[in-house]
Design a protein around this motif. Sequence first.
Motif, PDB file in Angstrom:
ATOM      1  N   GLU A   1      42.482  31.114  48.260  1.00 28.30           N
ATOM      2  CA  GLU A   1      41.701  31.115  49.505  1.00 28.30           C
ATOM      3  C   GLU A   1      42.507  30.528  50.663  1.00 28.30           C
ATOM      4  O   GLU A   1      42.376  30.957  51.802  1.00 28.30           O
ATOM      5  CB  GLU A   1      40.418  30.312  49.271  1.00 28.30           C
ATOM      6  CG  GLU A   1      39.326  30.548  50.272  1.00 28.30           C
ATOM      7  CD  GLU A   1      38.742  31.952  50.207  1.00 28.30           C
ATOM      8  OE1 GLU A   1      38.086  32.334  51.176  1.00 28.30           O
ATOM      9  OE2 GLU A   1      38.944  32.670  49.202  1.00 28.30           O
TER      10      GLU A   1
ATOM     11  N   LYS B   1      38.078  36.763  43.557  1.00 26.92           N
ATOM     12  CA  LYS B   1      37.608  37.854  44.419  1.00 26.92           C
ATOM     13  C   LYS B   1      38.198  39.196  43.999  1.00 26.92           C
ATOM     14  O   LYS B   1      38.715  39.957  44.823  1.00 26.92           O
ATOM     15  CB  LYS B   1      37.931  37.561  45.881  1.00 26.92           C
ATOM     16  CG  LYS B   1      37.060  36.429  46.445  1.00 26.92           C
ATOM     17  CD  LYS B   1      37.194  36.307  47.941  1.00 26.92           C
ATOM     18  CE  LYS B   1      36.189  35.288  48.481  1.00 26.92           C
ATOM     19  NZ  LYS B   1      36.518  34.864  49.857  1.00 26.92           N
TER      20      LYS B   1
ATOM     21  N   SER C   1      28.760  35.199  42.853  1.00 24.51           N
ATOM     22  CA  SER C   1      29.700  35.212  43.978  1.00 24.51           C
ATOM     23  C   SER C   1      30.055  33.791  44.432  1.00 24.51           C
ATOM     24  O   SER C   1      30.696  33.614  45.469  1.00 24.51           O
ATOM     25  CB  SER C   1      29.102  36.001  45.131  1.00 24.51           C
ATOM     26  OG  SER C   1      27.816  35.505  45.431  1.00 24.51           O
TER      27      SER C   1
END
Lengths: 434, 315
Positions: free
Chosen positions: A117, A147, A224
């Motif tokens: 990230e 992801k 998520s």
Amino acid sequence: MTRLLRRVRVWGARRLLASVAGLALLSPLLASCGGSAGASSGPVVLNFYNFPDPSGAVQTAANDCSARSHGRYRIIYQKLPTSADGQREQLVRRLAAHDDTMDILGLDVTWEAEFAEAHWIVPWTGRYKQEAERGTLPGPLKTAIWKGQLVAVPYNSNTQLLWYRNDLVPHPPRTWAQMLQVAEHLARQGKPHYIEIQGAQYEGITVWFNTLVASAGGSILNASSTAPRLGRPALKALQIMADLAHSPAADPSLANQQEDQNRLAMEAGTAAFELNYPFVYPSMKADKPQLFKHFKWTLYPRVDPSRLAAVTIGGIDLAISAYSRHRSLAFQAALCLRDRHNQLLAAVEGGLPPTLESIYAHPTKSFVAEYPFYKEIAYELRTASVRPKTPAYQNVSIVISHLLSPPSGIRPRQTLQAMRAQLVNALQDKGLIP
Amino acid sequence: MSDTLSLQAQPRVEAVRAPSRRRRLSEGARSERRLGWALCSPAAVIMLAVTAYPLAYAVYLSLERYDLRFPRQSHFVGYANYQAVLTSGFWWHDFLVTVVITAASVSIEFILGMVFALMMHRTIVGRNALRTAILIPYGIVTVVAAFSWQYAWTPATGYLAGLLPSSAAPLTNTWQAVGIIILAEVWKTTPFMALLLLAGLALVPNDLLNAAKMDGASAWQRFVRITLPLMKPAILVAVLFRTLDAFRIFDNIYILTQGAHGTGSVSILGYDNLFEALNLGIGSAISVLIFIAVGIIAFVMIRGFGTAVPGSENL
């Protein structure tokens, strides 16, 4: 004194004195910024930052891969600090400063989301991705995905087994409820009866909780990772932890215990059960040969009798730094460092479970000798759960460990409510961590 | 004594000179002044580089939303970080723990330190041996000492835990653990306090004590009426140093409990937010608040002791 000062003035250097002195003091700093660039006709140097491996297996693998590259690269093994927090701190500091001398990074399985990230590591694509995925066990592979992208390659793994003494417990329990019953029965008979598990206020207790929640069919966060999920499985998990803490099966030091204290308690002969990583096996063999004869293992106990336990896995994944000047070579070197040959070496020499299916399916003799429990490990790695995957994992883990330790303080419903509220803040990276 | 006198003398000289300051200085005086500046400028530059710059940068960071993990989300947020810290229960809990540790450890250290200082001052036989013995804890690395305390208080491995009932694990209980932290602090730094107070005792002239004795003052009266007032500057230095040190306590807690079970100090909280959570904004706000708290402590103490400050007009 004044005469001396006048003489100094006569030298005429006084106006320059300040700047010269300043420069002299700064010069070591300036020199160190220069780096090691220069005429290098030899192989490219790839810096491999990894945990400090006392067995020598990592160093051997680095030498082996350097030799196999036929002069294209040379891997330098840079040892990180011993503790996971110390390792992360050093990696983060360098990455935040865009250090371009880092190439291959050994990441704990909880850091992938955070590093990806922050754009500190690059995703694996094309043939490197294919090669990384080929033959890798699904559990460890899950830890390297963020992801939908593969951001690292599983290097080694780790999982807990239930260790027990067959002189006290002829038939190992299959569920938590059975284990508690057996321990309480032993306590009534005045025999060693403690269940050794990690109850201190640190990440280990988050792992325990994660395993119980996953084994009950739930998860800490939603798919998520945007909000807590928890619910009934989490309540069940909290109930089990509280039950253990209030039963005679709990070690008095439960709230202070990490993996190594568990190992010592088991070796001291006060416990009947231990939930721990395989490093306890060679240790028992060396320290207590008498107890070792009765030291057996089985699968991690289930929460729900009809559902397989989903044990949280640990281990190291290899990632490529976004600031590396030799990315392509670094990908190749990372794949070499974790190939079958080197994983087997790390498993036999360093005691770290491999991540390649084939090593378990076609075990070598030395592997079986070192890993008599390899079937159970492979089984658990297939059904494994992973820790909450979020860049804010550190915050999430701290919130959980602070709410759950000491385990005797758990009030299932209230604790669950508090956890939900604090996790929302932690995920948004709002406010302070305790 | 003569040092303090000359220190006091300086401001007066300045005061006399002040009105005529604008008068043209002689060539020699001016170049001497320039040399003075030149000689101290490297030190000034380095002080600015290593203290003023990081300090200013920390203040700047504390006004930013700045998390190392989310570099793209960085933006100016004004006082939001301070608001987050000051409305957080974690901050106030850790602040309370810090204040308790500071108050308890400094008062115990002061009393014990005074006793040790008097012993070192008065002893005639085996003076060197006594001084060495008292100073040993101060010579041991804090982290090493903290580890031995930690092992000593861990059930099953420690000799001190062995004295407690078998189910006790004092390091996992907030206030018991704070007690152990205070004990470790006191053990470690009482010698420092004693040393500073010993220097103060040397300031008390023997004639004065003998004169008071002649006048019939008891030992306690002599101590309270003569020794203590004359030691005021030394006491201020000792108590101020130790209070500031104790308020920033980190190493003992880091080893003994890692701040677990509600035993964290404000420094531990700052460290965790800076280096675990990598939240530079919040972490810097905590650091700035600690800095302000330390400033307030120093100000209040110097005010409280009033004229006893070394270098002030009257002792």
